[in-house]
Scaffold this motif. Structure first.
Motif, PDB file in Angstrom:
ATOM      1  N   LEU A   1       0.652  -1.102  -0.174  1.00  0.00           N
ATOM      2  CA  LEU A   1       0.035   0.589  -0.202  1.00  0.00           C
ATOM      3  C   LEU A   1       0.867   1.296   0.173  1.00  0.00           C
ATOM      4  O   LEU A   1       0.758   2.434  -0.519  1.00  0.00           O
ATOM      5  CB  LEU A   1      -0.684   0.215   1.684  1.00  0.00           C
ATOM      6  CG  LEU A   1      -2.381  -0.178   1.682  1.00  0.00           C
ATOM      7  CD1 LEU A   1      -2.836  -0.666   3.060  1.00  0.00           C
ATOM      8  CD2 LEU A   1      -2.637  -0.159   0.179  1.00  0.00           C
ATOM      9  N   PHE A   2       1.998   1.413   0.761  1.00  0.00           N
ATOM     10  CA  PHE A   2       2.497   2.556   0.998  1.00  0.00           C
ATOM     11  C   PHE A   2       3.738   2.302   0.274  1.00  0.00           C
ATOM     12  O   PHE A   2       4.982   3.937   0.219  1.00  0.00           O
ATOM     13  CB  PHE A   2       3.370   2.516   2.369  1.00  0.00           C
ATOM     14  CG  PHE A   2       1.881   2.659   3.028  1.00  0.00           C
ATOM     15  CD1 PHE A   2       0.902   4.210   3.769  1.00  0.00           C
ATOM     16  CD2 PHE A   2       1.781   1.714   4.228  1.00  0.00           C
ATOM     17  CE1 PHE A   2      -0.295   3.732   3.657  1.00  0.00           C
ATOM     18  CE2 PHE A   2      -0.199   1.541   5.088  1.00  0.00           C
ATOM     19  CZ  PHE A   2      -0.626   3.350   4.773  1.00  0.00           C
TER      20      PHE A   2
ATOM     21  N   MET B   1       1.508   3.801  -2.730  1.00  0.00           N
ATOM     22  CA  MET B   1       1.428   5.350  -2.864  1.00  0.00           C
ATOM     23  C   MET B   1       2.284   5.974  -4.642  1.00  0.00           C
ATOM     24  O   MET B   1       1.904   7.106  -5.242  1.00  0.00           O
ATOM     25  CB  MET B   1       2.286   5.965  -1.689  1.00  0.00           C
ATOM     26  CG  MET B   1       1.080   5.366  -0.791  1.00  0.00           C
ATOM     27  SD  MET B   1      -0.297   6.918  -0.776  1.00  0.00           S
ATOM     28  CE  MET B   1      -1.265   5.311  -0.732  1.00  0.00           C
ATOM     29  N   GLY B   2       3.675   5.005  -4.876  1.00  0.00           N
ATOM     30  CA  GLY B   2       3.960   5.588  -6.100  1.00  0.00           C
ATOM     31  C   GLY B   2       3.115   5.625  -7.617  1.00  0.00           C
ATOM     32  O   GLY B   2       3.666   6.679  -8.183  1.00  0.00           O
ATOM     33  N   LEU B   3       2.655   5.020  -7.491  1.00  0.00           N
ATOM     34  CA  LEU B   3       1.555   5.102  -8.426  1.00  0.00           C
ATOM     35  C   LEU B   3       0.836   5.803  -8.999  1.00  0.00           C
ATOM     36  O   LEU B   3       0.372   6.813  -9.700  1.00  0.00           O
ATOM     37  CB  LEU B   3       0.994   3.223  -8.585  1.00  0.00           C
ATOM     38  CG  LEU B   3      -0.334   3.692 -10.006  1.00  0.00           C
ATOM     39  CD1 LEU B   3       0.283   3.482 -11.351  1.00  0.00           C
ATOM     40  CD2 LEU B   3      -1.234   2.174  -9.107  1.00  0.00           C
ATOM     41  N   LEU B   4       0.475   6.848  -7.405  1.00  0.00           N
ATOM     42  CA  LEU B   4      -0.978   7.313  -7.492  1.00  0.00           C
ATOM     43  C   LEU B   4      -0.145   8.217  -7.515  1.00  0.00           C
ATOM     44  O   LEU B   4      -0.429   9.581  -8.128  1.00  0.00           O
ATOM     45  CB  LEU B   4      -1.575   7.622  -5.649  1.00  0.00           C
ATOM     46  CG  LEU B   4      -2.558   6.375  -5.288  1.00  0.00           C
ATOM     47  CD1 LEU B   4      -2.546   6.119  -3.865  1.00  0.00           C
ATOM     48  CD2 LEU B   4      -4.003   6.690  -6.510  1.00  0.00           C
ATOM     49  N   LEU B   5       1.266   8.955  -6.917  1.00  0.00           N
ATOM     50  CA  LEU B   5       2.291  10.059  -7.116  1.00  0.00           C
ATOM     51  C   LEU B   5       2.752  10.084  -8.310  1.00  0.00           C
ATOM     52  O   LEU B   5       2.236  11.149  -9.215  1.00  0.00           O
ATOM     53  CB  LEU B   5       3.330  10.169  -6.330  1.00  0.00           C
ATOM     54  CG  LEU B   5       3.520  10.307  -4.768  1.00  0.00           C
ATOM     55  CD1 LEU B   5       4.588   9.940  -4.600  1.00  0.00           C
ATOM     56  CD2 LEU B   5       2.770  11.802  -4.611  1.00  0.00           C
ATOM     57  N   LEU B   6       2.377   9.100  -9.340  1.00  0.00           N
ATOM     58  CA  LEU B   6       2.862   9.220 -10.784  1.00  0.00           C
ATOM     59  C   LEU B   6       1.944   9.512 -11.795  1.00  0.00           C
ATOM     60  O   LEU B   6       2.302  10.538 -12.856  1.00  0.00           O
ATOM     61  CB  LEU B   6       3.364   7.573 -11.590  1.00  0.00           C
ATOM     62  CG  LEU B   6       4.849   7.333 -11.310  1.00  0.00           C
ATOM     63  CD1 LEU B   6       5.035   6.278 -11.023  1.00  0.00           C
ATOM     64  CD2 LEU B   6       5.488   8.050 -11.650  1.00  0.00           C
ATOM     65  N   ILE B   7       0.453   9.063 -11.898  1.00  0.00           N
ATOM     66  CA  ILE B   7      -0.685   9.212 -12.109  1.00  0.00           C
ATOM     67  C   ILE B   7      -1.026  10.578 -11.823  1.00  0.00           C
ATOM     68  O   ILE B   7      -1.000  11.838 -12.590  1.00  0.00           O
ATOM     69  CB  ILE B   7      -2.005   8.581 -10.905  1.00  0.00           C
ATOM     70  CG1 ILE B   7      -2.128   7.660 -12.138  1.00  0.00           C
ATOM     71  CG2 ILE B   7      -3.536   9.540 -11.323  1.00  0.00           C
ATOM     72  CD1 ILE B   7      -3.015   6.907 -10.539  1.00  0.00           C
TER      73      ILE B   7
END
Length: 123
Positions: free
Chosen positions: A78-79, A83-89
């Motif tokens: 999750l972290f 979170m890395g994927l969400l930051l890339l988006i």
């Protein structure tokens, strides 16, 4: 740390630029509306974030106290990559943000020209 700093600083730093853009296109200065909506959306996003965190922790098997090995693996997923994927988006959206430094300077120049009542001087 750098990603988290960008998460806190970037939206707040972009808000005055967005207000200038809106004034240029609408002819009205609506700072209060922008800051009010920004605050409301920020509160809603934080509330949803806490809710999603709780659901995520429950989904990986965390029930409070000392986490199991499966829950720790879920935390890492999750972290880390989650979170890395969400930051890339988010970075993808920011890369498409049309108001860079030069565009904002042109916008400010056009607003000053309109306020002065004189036509712009072309170099």
């Amino acid at each position: 740390g750098m990603g988290l700093a960008a998460h806190w600083v970037a939206p707040t730093a972009l808000l005055p630029d967005a207000i200038d853009w809106d004034e240029h296109h609408s002819g009205q200065r609506r700072d209060g509306i922008h800051f009010g909506l920004f605050g409301l959306i920020d509160k809603i996003a934080r509330t949803l974030g806490v809710l999603l965190l709780g659901w995520g922790l429950a989904a990986v098997g965390y029930r409070g106290g000392t986490p199991s090995e499966a829950a720790l693996t879920g935390f890492r997923a999750l972290f880390g990559p989650g979170m890395g994927l969400l930051l890339l988006i988010a970075a993808g959206f920011m890369a498409r943000y049309p108001l860079d430094r030069l565009a904002h300077q042109r916008l400010r120049d056009a607003m000053r020209t309109r306020q002065s009542g004189f036509p712009p001087i072309e170099p």
